[in-house]
Design a protein around this motif. Structure first.
Motif, PDB file in Angstrom:
ATOM      1  N   ASP A   5       0.842  -1.193   0.000  1.00 26.80           N
ATOM      2  CA  ASP A   5       0.000   0.000   0.000  1.00 26.80           C
ATOM      3  C   ASP A   5       0.877   1.242   0.000  1.00 26.80           C
ATOM      4  OD1 ASP A   5      -2.374  -1.450   0.098  1.00 26.80           O
ATOM      5  OD2 ASP A   5      -2.456  -1.416   2.285  1.00 26.80           O
ATOM      6  N   LEU A   6       0.361   2.280  -0.614  1.00 31.63           N
ATOM      7  CA  LEU A   6       1.057   3.565  -0.597  1.00 31.63           C
ATOM      8  C   LEU A   6       0.779   4.272   0.722  1.00 31.63           C
ATOM      9  CD1 LEU A   6       0.254   4.849  -4.186  1.00 31.63           C
ATOM     10  CD2 LEU A   6       2.433   3.997  -3.333  1.00 31.63           C
ATOM     11  N   PRO A   7       1.762   5.013   1.226  1.00 28.83           N
ATOM     12  CA  PRO A   7       1.497   5.805   2.426  1.00 28.83           C
ATOM     13  C   PRO A   7       0.484   6.902   2.111  1.00 28.83           C
ATOM     14  CG  PRO A   7       3.809   5.996   1.729  1.00 28.83           C
ATOM     15  CD  PRO A   7       3.115   5.140   0.735  1.00 28.83           C
ATOM     16  N   PRO A   8      -0.226   7.404   3.110  1.00 32.31           N
ATOM     17  CA  PRO A   8      -1.155   8.509   2.866  1.00 32.31           C
ATOM     18  C   PRO A   8      -0.402   9.708   2.295  1.00 32.31           C
ATOM     19  CG  PRO A   8      -1.445   7.628   5.082  1.00 32.31           C
ATOM     20  CD  PRO A   8      -0.207   6.994   4.511  1.00 32.31           C
ATOM     21  N   ARG A  18       5.521  14.377  -6.037  1.00 32.90           N
ATOM     22  CA  ARG A  18       5.792  14.685  -7.443  1.00 32.90           C
ATOM     23  C   ARG A  18       6.613  13.613  -8.149  1.00 32.90           C
ATOM     24  NH1 ARG A  18       4.724  20.007  -9.017  1.00 32.90           N
ATOM     25  NH2 ARG A  18       4.003  21.310  -7.303  1.00 32.90           N
ATOM     26  N   GLY A  19       7.039  12.585  -7.404  1.00 33.64           N
ATOM     27  CA  GLY A  19       7.804  11.504  -8.016  1.00 33.64           C
ATOM     28  C   GLY A  19       9.285  11.779  -8.146  1.00 33.64           C
ATOM     29  N   VAL A  35      10.390   3.077 -10.424  1.00 31.86           N
ATOM     30  CA  VAL A  35       9.203   2.399 -10.924  1.00 31.86           C
ATOM     31  C   VAL A  35       8.053   3.395 -10.804  1.00 31.86           C
ATOM     32  CG1 VAL A  35       7.593   0.494 -10.544  1.00 31.86           C
ATOM     33  CG2 VAL A  35      10.036   0.147 -10.168  1.00 31.86           C
ATOM     34  N   ASP A  36       7.410   3.684 -11.927  1.00 35.16           N
ATOM     35  CA  ASP A  36       6.270   4.602 -11.943  1.00 35.16           C
ATOM     36  C   ASP A  36       5.061   3.872 -11.377  1.00 35.16           C
ATOM     37  OD1 ASP A  36       4.161   6.303 -12.532  1.00 35.16           O
ATOM     38  OD2 ASP A  36       4.826   6.703 -14.571  1.00 35.16           O
ATOM     39  N   PRO A  54       3.292   9.169  -7.575  1.00 35.50           N
ATOM     40  CA  PRO A  54       4.284   8.425  -6.794  1.00 35.50           C
ATOM     41  C   PRO A  54       5.165   7.540  -7.671  1.00 35.50           C
ATOM     42  CG  PRO A  54       2.148   7.376  -6.607  1.00 35.50           C
ATOM     43  CD  PRO A  54       1.939   8.655  -7.367  1.00 35.50           C
ATOM     44  N   ARG A  55       6.412   7.453  -7.254  1.00 31.99           N
ATOM     45  CA  ARG A  55       7.366   6.530  -7.857  1.00 31.99           C
ATOM     46  C   ARG A  55       8.142   5.887  -6.721  1.00 31.99           C
ATOM     47  NH1 ARG A  55      10.563   9.577 -12.560  1.00 31.99           N
ATOM     48  NH2 ARG A  55      11.882   9.837 -10.764  1.00 31.99           N
ATOM     49  N   ALA A  56       8.686   4.722  -6.998  1.00 36.85           N
ATOM     50  CA  ALA A  56       9.462   3.995  -5.999  1.00 36.85           C
ATOM     51  C   ALA A  56      10.783   3.553  -6.612  1.00 36.85           C
ATOM     52  CB  ALA A  56       8.681   2.776  -5.508  1.00 36.85           C
TER      53      ALA A  56
END
Length: 72
Positions: A5-8, A18-19, A35-36, A54-56
């Protein structure tokens, strides 16, 4: 690989929203090192809806290590 899950969005920095930085470990990202996670929409209780991007880190193992280090 399990989906996390993504954080709030309210807990993220502008750079994470903004990534520019990883949404999980806050490391700066560059093309090819990320990773987009796709455009996300949020509607705050007060205000207008907006998009965030978000990107990781592509290297999820290194990301987990950095994330664990920032929690100590």
């Amino acid at each position: 690989m399990p989906v996390r899950d993504l954080p709030p969005v309210s807990q993220l920095t502008e750079q994470q929203q903004r990534g520019w930085h990883c949404v999980r470990c806050r490391a700066p990202l560059s093309p090819g090192s990320d990773v987009d996670l796709g455009e996300k929409r949020v509607t705050p209780a007060d205000g207008s809806a907006y998009s965030w991007f978000p990107r990781a880190c592509a290297d999820s193992a290194a990301c987990l290590v950095r994330e664990a280090g920032s929690e100590s």
